[in-house]
Design a protein around this motif. Structure first.
Motif, PDB file in Angstrom:
ATOM      1  N   ALA A 176       0.816  -1.216   0.000  1.00 17.50           N
ATOM      2  CA  ALA A 176       0.000   0.000   0.000  1.00 17.50           C
ATOM      3  C   ALA A 176       0.851   1.267   0.000  1.00 17.50           C
ATOM      4  O   ALA A 176       0.457   2.288  -0.575  1.00 17.50           O
ATOM      5  CB  ALA A 176      -0.931   0.001   1.206  1.00 17.50           C
ATOM      6  N   PHE A 177       2.002   1.213   0.617  1.00 12.93           N
ATOM      7  CA  PHE A 177       2.863   2.387   0.717  1.00 12.93           C
ATOM      8  C   PHE A 177       3.941   2.399  -0.371  1.00 12.93           C
ATOM      9  O   PHE A 177       4.156   3.409  -1.046  1.00 12.93           O
ATOM     10  CB  PHE A 177       3.545   2.420   2.091  1.00 12.93           C
ATOM     11  CG  PHE A 177       4.300   3.693   2.374  1.00 12.93           C
ATOM     12  CD1 PHE A 177       3.687   4.774   2.977  1.00 12.93           C
ATOM     13  CD2 PHE A 177       5.647   3.815   2.040  1.00 12.93           C
ATOM     14  CE1 PHE A 177       4.379   5.953   3.240  1.00 12.93           C
ATOM     15  CE2 PHE A 177       6.355   4.981   2.298  1.00 12.93           C
ATOM     16  CZ  PHE A 177       5.723   6.055   2.899  1.00 12.93           C
ATOM     17  N   TYR A 178       4.625   1.237  -0.554  1.00 21.07           N
ATOM     18  CA  TYR A 178       5.788   1.169  -1.439  1.00 21.07           C
ATOM     19  C   TYR A 178       5.496   0.651  -2.845  1.00 21.07           C
ATOM     20  O   TYR A 178       6.397   0.554  -3.670  1.00 21.07           O
ATOM     21  CB  TYR A 178       6.882   0.322  -0.806  1.00 21.07           C
ATOM     22  CG  TYR A 178       7.637   1.027   0.299  1.00 21.07           C
ATOM     23  CD1 TYR A 178       8.362   2.183   0.036  1.00 21.07           C
ATOM     24  CD2 TYR A 178       7.631   0.529   1.597  1.00 21.07           C
ATOM     25  CE1 TYR A 178       9.067   2.838   1.039  1.00 21.07           C
ATOM     26  CE2 TYR A 178       8.346   1.170   2.607  1.00 21.07           C
ATOM     27  CZ  TYR A 178       9.055   2.317   2.324  1.00 21.07           C
ATOM     28  OH  TYR A 178       9.759   2.963   3.318  1.00 21.07           O
ATOM     29  N   GLY A 179       4.267   0.290  -3.121  1.00 21.65           N
ATOM     30  CA  GLY A 179       3.925  -0.155  -4.461  1.00 21.65           C
ATOM     31  C   GLY A 179       4.362  -1.580  -4.774  1.00 21.65           C
ATOM     32  O   GLY A 179       4.519  -2.418  -3.871  1.00 21.65           O
ATOM     33  N   THR A 180       4.569  -1.880  -6.055  1.00 25.70           N
ATOM     34  CA  THR A 180       4.943  -3.232  -6.476  1.00 25.70           C
ATOM     35  C   THR A 180       6.278  -3.633  -5.857  1.00 25.70           C
ATOM     36  O   THR A 180       7.272  -2.913  -5.999  1.00 25.70           O
ATOM     37  CB  THR A 180       5.043  -3.305  -8.015  1.00 25.70           C
ATOM     38  OG1 THR A 180       3.797  -2.842  -8.581  1.00 25.70           O
ATOM     39  CG2 THR A 180       5.310  -4.732  -8.470  1.00 25.70           C
ATOM     40  N   SER A 181       6.260  -4.771  -5.179  1.00 29.14           N
ATOM     41  CA  SER A 181       7.436  -5.191  -4.395  1.00 29.14           C
ATOM     42  C   SER A 181       7.788  -6.655  -4.643  1.00 29.14           C
ATOM     43  O   SER A 181       6.905  -7.489  -4.886  1.00 29.14           O
ATOM     44  CB  SER A 181       7.172  -4.992  -2.902  1.00 29.14           C
ATOM     45  OG  SER A 181       6.827  -3.647  -2.607  1.00 29.14           O
ATOM     46  N   VAL A 182       9.082  -6.947  -4.542  1.00 29.14           N
ATOM     47  CA  VAL A 182       9.577  -8.325  -4.664  1.00 29.14           C
ATOM     48  C   VAL A 182      10.540  -8.595  -3.516  1.00 29.14           C
ATOM     49  O   VAL A 182      11.428  -7.779  -3.234  1.00 29.14           O
ATOM     50  CB  VAL A 182      10.311  -8.545  -6.009  1.00 29.14           C
ATOM     51  CG1 VAL A 182      10.987  -9.920  -6.032  1.00 29.14           C
ATOM     52  CG2 VAL A 182       9.347  -8.407  -7.179  1.00 29.14           C
ATOM     53  N   ILE A 183      10.351  -9.734  -2.848  1.00 26.32           N
ATOM     54  CA  ILE A 183      11.266 -10.157  -1.786  1.00 26.32           C
ATOM     55  C   ILE A 183      12.009 -11.402  -2.251  1.00 26.32           C
ATOM     56  O   ILE A 183      11.383 -12.370  -2.699  1.00 26.32           O
ATOM     57  CB  ILE A 183      10.514 -10.472  -0.478  1.00 26.32           C
ATOM     58  CG1 ILE A 183       9.726  -9.253  -0.004  1.00 26.32           C
ATOM     59  CG2 ILE A 183      11.501 -10.920   0.611  1.00 26.32           C
ATOM     60  CD1 ILE A 183       8.871  -9.514   1.229  1.00 26.32           C
ATOM     61  N   VAL A 243      14.833  -6.744  -0.648  1.00 27.61           N
ATOM     62  CA  VAL A 243      13.490  -6.299  -1.013  1.00 27.61           C
ATOM     63  C   VAL A 243      13.601  -5.159  -2.022  1.00 27.61           C
ATOM     64  O   VAL A 243      14.356  -4.199  -1.808  1.00 27.61           O
ATOM     65  CB  VAL A 243      12.700  -5.820   0.227  1.00 27.61           C
ATOM     66  CG1 VAL A 243      11.248  -5.535  -0.144  1.00 27.61           C
ATOM     67  CG2 VAL A 243      12.783  -6.843   1.356  1.00 27.61           C
ATOM     68  N   TYR A 244      12.848  -5.261  -3.107  1.00 24.56           N
ATOM     69  CA  TYR A 244      12.878  -4.292  -4.199  1.00 24.56           C
ATOM     70  C   TYR A 244      11.488  -3.678  -4.314  1.00 24.56           C
ATOM     71  O   TYR A 244      10.505  -4.386  -4.554  1.00 24.56           O
ATOM     72  CB  TYR A 244      13.265  -4.989  -5.503  1.00 24.56           C
ATOM     73  CG  TYR A 244      14.478  -5.890  -5.359  1.00 24.56           C
ATOM     74  CD1 TYR A 244      15.725  -5.499  -5.837  1.00 24.56           C
ATOM     75  CD2 TYR A 244      14.372  -7.138  -4.726  1.00 24.56           C
ATOM     76  CE1 TYR A 244      16.832  -6.323  -5.698  1.00 24.56           C
ATOM     77  CE2 TYR A 244      15.471  -7.958  -4.564  1.00 24.56           C
ATOM     78  CZ  TYR A 244      16.704  -7.551  -5.046  1.00 24.56           C
ATOM     79  OH  TYR A 244      17.803  -8.365  -4.888  1.00 24.56           O
ATOM     80  N   ARG A 245      11.408  -2.346  -4.159  1.00 23.05           N
ATOM     81  CA  ARG A 245      10.102  -1.690  -4.148  1.00 23.05           C
ATOM     82  C   ARG A 245      10.040  -0.545  -5.154  1.00 23.05           C
ATOM     83  O   ARG A 245      11.055  -0.063  -5.638  1.00 23.05           O
ATOM     84  CB  ARG A 245       9.814  -1.163  -2.745  1.00 23.05           C
ATOM     85  CG  ARG A 245       9.825  -2.238  -1.642  1.00 23.05           C
ATOM     86  CD  ARG A 245       9.333  -1.633  -0.350  1.00 23.05           C
ATOM     87  NE  ARG A 245       9.400  -2.511   0.801  1.00 23.05           N
ATOM     88  CZ  ARG A 245       8.495  -3.428   1.133  1.00 23.05           C
ATOM     89  NH1 ARG A 245       7.443  -3.632   0.345  1.00 23.05           N
ATOM     90  NH2 ARG A 245       8.620  -4.140   2.225  1.00 23.05           N
ATOM     91  N   ASN A 246       8.827  -0.102  -5.436  1.00 19.44           N
ATOM     92  CA  ASN A 246       8.556   0.935  -6.429  1.00 19.44           C
ATOM     93  C   ASN A 246       8.871   0.426  -7.833  1.00 19.44           C
ATOM     94  O   ASN A 246       9.300   1.173  -8.715  1.00 19.44           O
ATOM     95  CB  ASN A 246       9.348   2.216  -6.137  1.00 19.44           C
ATOM     96  CG  ASN A 246       8.764   3.431  -6.855  1.00 19.44           C
ATOM     97  OD1 ASN A 246       7.565   3.512  -7.100  1.00 19.44           O
ATOM     98  ND2 ASN A 246       9.636   4.371  -7.217  1.00 19.44           N
ATOM     99  N   LEU A 247       8.649  -0.875  -8.029  1.00 16.45           N
ATOM    100  CA  LEU A 247       8.825  -1.479  -9.351  1.00 16.45           C
ATOM    101  C   LEU A 247       7.629  -1.145 -10.243  1.00 16.45           C
ATOM    102  O   LEU A 247       6.567  -0.728  -9.755  1.00 16.45           O
ATOM    103  CB  LEU A 247       8.929  -3.000  -9.224  1.00 16.45           C
ATOM    104  CG  LEU A 247      10.152  -3.569  -8.495  1.00 16.45           C
ATOM    105  CD1 LEU A 247       9.912  -5.034  -8.149  1.00 16.45           C
ATOM    106  CD2 LEU A 247      11.400  -3.430  -9.355  1.00 16.45           C
ATOM    107  N   SER A 296       4.969   3.587  -5.985  1.00 18.55           N
ATOM    108  CA  SER A 296       4.983   3.875  -4.547  1.00 18.55           C
ATOM    109  C   SER A 296       4.203   5.150  -4.231  1.00 18.55           C
ATOM    110  O   SER A 296       4.614   6.258  -4.593  1.00 18.55           O
ATOM    111  CB  SER A 296       6.429   4.030  -4.052  1.00 18.55           C
ATOM    112  OG  SER A 296       6.450   4.462  -2.712  1.00 18.55           O
ATOM    113  N   ASN A 297       3.091   4.987  -3.552  1.00 22.70           N
ATOM    114  CA  ASN A 297       2.298   6.145  -3.136  1.00 22.70           C
ATOM    115  C   ASN A 297       3.024   6.955  -2.063  1.00 22.70           C
ATOM    116  O   ASN A 297       2.875   8.172  -1.982  1.00 22.70           O
ATOM    117  CB  ASN A 297       0.942   5.697  -2.591  1.00 22.70           C
ATOM    118  CG  ASN A 297       0.074   5.064  -3.663  1.00 22.70           C
ATOM    119  OD1 ASN A 297       0.041   5.523  -4.802  1.00 22.70           O
ATOM    120  ND2 ASN A 297      -0.622   3.987  -3.312  1.00 22.70           N
TER     121      ASN A 297
END
Length: 206
Positions: free
Chosen positions: A131-138, A148-152, A177-178
């Motif tokens: 919800a905060f960081y957008g599309t994410s991969v762990i 962890v990769y965020r704002n993808l 990422s909102n």
């Protein structure tokens, strides 16, 4: 009484000249007390030895764990400069939220659509929308470290439980990422060590 040192523990014995000044019962009681002190000291010594052994073993295991972690050479997921550092001990300003807050990863500048790579080999633990960081991969690297990769971008190229190689593409830089929408285009990158979020520099990102 005269003082006697035994294995660094202080105990006391009767001076021979003073024996005649006390009753037989007092001597018996005193001898029992001294014997009890020696017994406790022996037990304490054994406890210390056992404890020291455990400490040494724990430190040894810790060193081995650290060595295992550093056998990997972690890559930056994108090549850009760091926009915002990891900061959990002091607050930094968020343009998007217009407030001061802690920052649990590093933001790395990159162009929109730029390829994002896995820092090391591992298994994809989860692909999801935060919800905060957008599309994410762990990615779980199977050694106590997860990245962890965020704002993808919305379209990622890996899936849950997939085994991946170091440097393999996992997606592209996006703007999902909102919580960091007003910052320059970037990837928000985190490191989890033994279940706790830590400074990514702890694993020596290259």
């Amino acid at each position: 009484y005269s003082k006697l040192n035994k294995e660094e523990y202080d105990t006391y014995v009767l001076d021979e000249k003073e024996v005649s000044t006390v009753s037989n019962n007092d001597v018996i009681i005193y001898k029992e007390a001294v014997s009890s002190i020696y017994d406790r000291n022996e037990d304490y010594e054994e406890t210390v030895e056992t404890s020291s052994s455990n400490v040494v073993e724990t430190n040894k295991n810790s060193i081995e764990d650290e060595k295992y972690v550093y056998e990997y050479t972690y890559l930056r997921p994108v090549e850009g400069n760091t926009l915002k550092e990891y900061s959990m001990d002091k607050v930094v300003y968020s343009k998007t939220l217009d407030m001061w807050k802690v920052h649990d990863g590093i933001d790395i500048c990159a162009n929109d659509g730029e390829e994002v790579k896995a820092s090391e080999k591992g298994i994809v633990e989860r692909v999801y929308e935060d919800a905060f960081y957008g599309t994410s991969v762990i990615i779980d690297h199977q050694n106590g470290i997860k990245t962890v990769y965020r704002n993808l971008g919305k379209e990622v190229t890996v899936k849950d439980k997939q085994e991946i190689k170091k440097g393999q593409k996992i997606g592209n830089v996006g703007d999902t990422s909102n919580g960091e929408a007003k910052d320059e285009t970037h990837i928000h990158f985190e490191v989890i060590k033994n279940g706790e979020i830590v400074n990514p520099n702890v694993i020596g990102i290259k």
